[in-house]
Scaffold this motif. Structure first.
Motif, PDB file in Angstrom:
ATOM      1  N   ALA A 162      -5.602  -6.674 -13.091  1.00 43.61           N
ATOM      2  CA  ALA A 162      -5.386  -5.492 -13.546  1.00 43.61           C
ATOM      3  C   ALA A 162      -4.862  -4.694 -12.857  1.00 43.61           C
ATOM      4  O   ALA A 162      -3.442  -4.425 -13.558  1.00 43.61           O
ATOM      5  N   ARG A 163      -4.710  -4.172 -12.139  1.00 39.16           N
ATOM      6  CA  ARG A 163      -4.357  -3.188 -10.848  1.00 39.16           C
ATOM      7  C   ARG A 163      -2.421  -3.479 -10.921  1.00 39.16           C
ATOM      8  O   ARG A 163      -1.611  -2.875 -11.120  1.00 39.16           O
ATOM      9  N   MET A 164      -2.388  -4.249 -10.432  1.00 34.65           N
ATOM     10  CA  MET A 164      -1.181  -4.956 -10.099  1.00 34.65           C
ATOM     11  C   MET A 164      -0.286  -5.085 -11.094  1.00 34.65           C
ATOM     12  O   MET A 164       0.558  -5.112 -10.951  1.00 34.65           O
ATOM     13  N   ALA A 165      -1.118  -5.434 -12.031  1.00 37.13           N
ATOM     14  CA  ALA A 165      -0.552  -5.735 -13.454  1.00 37.13           C
ATOM     15  C   ALA A 165      -0.311  -4.274 -14.103  1.00 37.13           C
ATOM     16  O   ALA A 165       0.942  -4.347 -14.840  1.00 37.13           O
ATOM     17  N   GLY A 166      -0.086  -3.379 -13.673  1.00 35.78           N
ATOM     18  CA  GLY A 166      -0.903  -2.346 -14.562  1.00 35.78           C
ATOM     19  C   GLY A 166      -0.834  -2.452 -15.911  1.00 35.78           C
ATOM     20  O   GLY A 166      -0.395  -1.520 -17.086  1.00 35.78           O
ATOM     21  N   VAL A 167      -2.384  -3.025 -15.724  1.00 42.75           N
ATOM     22  CA  VAL A 167      -3.115  -3.310 -17.773  1.00 42.75           C
ATOM     23  C   VAL A 167      -4.063  -3.076 -17.570  1.00 42.75           C
ATOM     24  O   VAL A 167      -4.903  -2.757 -16.329  1.00 42.75           O
ATOM     25  N   SER A 168      -4.888  -3.148 -18.310  1.00 41.65           N
ATOM     26  CA  SER A 168      -6.876  -2.682 -18.558  1.00 41.65           C
ATOM     27  C   SER A 168      -7.353  -4.139 -17.870  1.00 41.65           C
ATOM     28  O   SER A 168      -6.453  -5.186 -18.462  1.00 41.65           O
TER      29      SER A 168
END
Length: 349
Positions: free
Chosen positions: A20-26
């Protein structure tokens, strides 16, 4: 680029939060991608899938199950003589589980057994079930709600009337659907209409009988006790019950059987007696199982949306786990509808 053992070890430690952090999503968005939810735009889905591909991230259902204190298992618990109904319910549940980490486990029980509640409790706790779907008539036992709550297990009950809060219930409108079917017979000129009722103790049998009686009462048609025969939701009981109706001094010109198995039994018994269907006898069943189109004439019946109810029940259970608010959006009441085929004709004479 070839991964080193160290790289592989690092990859193995990746969590859904890392993705989630790497993709910038929840985290919920990643969960939706993993579980193939349709509620995502293609750009977001593609970005998350690319991160998963690059990192080699593999969801660990065992770790998630350990964190939840539950396995990714949905139980189907039933005690019902209608095998086709059980199969249709499984089909609907499996449609909902397809593409997720969840699997279905099936457990038949004997609701008349002295230890049935203990048996169900042991099944739920031993398998560490995420949730259960319970079929009627077992689902009509209100004490099951407490049993599942005490075990910390999500549950959905299926029935022929609303018996619980919407999040715990999928139900059909059996009473109104049967009333519509009988009104159809009345519109065809039938006045002596026989009923083959379902088994005592089944809420579905009660709802369907009440719908039958409601339609007759609306039309000012009396219902002699002799025109009601008891059935067990089996082909054999349909044969036996219809023979009793045929032996009456004034037999019915139409019969409503409370499920398709019994309706097929009526058709069989009529054929043995030389009674022409629908010229001399009209027949309506309930369920709309494949059987209805495999007999001659094809049976008019009430379509019970069992598979759709099964799908909704499963989504109510797993919705939050796959990133959906399904327990809110999935319907709790389903409409059964009359399917007109060739087993009904205007009353003769």
């Amino acid at each position: 680029m070839t991964k080193t053992p160290r790289d592989e070890g690092a990859t193995a430690k990746l969590t859904i939060n890392d993705i989630a952090r790497m993709a910038g999503v929840s985290k919920k968005t990643v969960s939706r991608v993993i579980n193939r939810s349709p509620l995502l735009n293609q750009e977001t889905r593609g970005k998350v899938e690319e991160i998963i591909r690059q990192t080699g991230y593999v969801p660990n259902p065992q770790a998630r199950a350990l964190a939840l204190g539950r396995n990714f298992l949905i139980g189907l618990i039933y005690d019902n003589p209608n095998a086709q109904m059980v199969l249709s319910m499984q089909k609907g549940i499996l449609e909902a589980l397809h593409g997720t980490e969840f699997e279905l486990v099936v457990r038949p029980v004997d609701r008349g057994a002295a230890m049935v509640m203990e048996d169900i409790h042991n099944f739920v706790t031993r398998q560490r079930l995420f949730g259960v779907v319970v079929l009627p008539p077992l689902s009509e036992n209100d004490s099951l709600s407490k049993l599942f709550d005490d075990a910390g297990c999500r549950y959905v009950r299926m029935g022929s009337a609303l018996l619980d809060d919407p999040e715990h219930m999928v139900a059909s409108n059996d009473r109104d659907a049967v009333a519509d079917a009988v009104r159809y017979l009345i519109a065809q000129g039938h006045r002596r209409i026989g009923l083959i009722a379902g088994p005592h103790g089944f809420r579905s049998a009660k709802e369907r009988r009440e719908g039958f009686e409601m339609a007759l009462a609306e039309a000012g048609i009396s219902l002699p006790r002799s025109l009601v025969a008891d059935g067990q939701y089996t082909f054999e009981s349909g044969v036996s019950a219809s023979e009793n109706l045929f032996d009456l001094t004034s037999p019915p010109t139409a019969i409503f059987a409370s499920n398709d198995e019994m309706a097929a039994g009526v058709l069989y018994a009529a054929r043995l007696r030389g009674i022409e269907v629908p010229e001399q006898l009209s027949i309506i069943g309930f369920d709309d199982t494949p059987l209805t189109t495999r007999v001659w004439p094809p049976l008019t019946t009430v379509r019970w949306p069992i598979a759709a109810m099964g799908r909704a029940a499963a989504l109510k259970l797993i919705g939050t786990a796959i990133g959906e608010e399904a327990e809110v959006s999935e319907p709790s009441l389903f409409s059964s509808t009359l399917i007109r085929r060739s087993s009904v004709a205007p009353a003769s004479g």
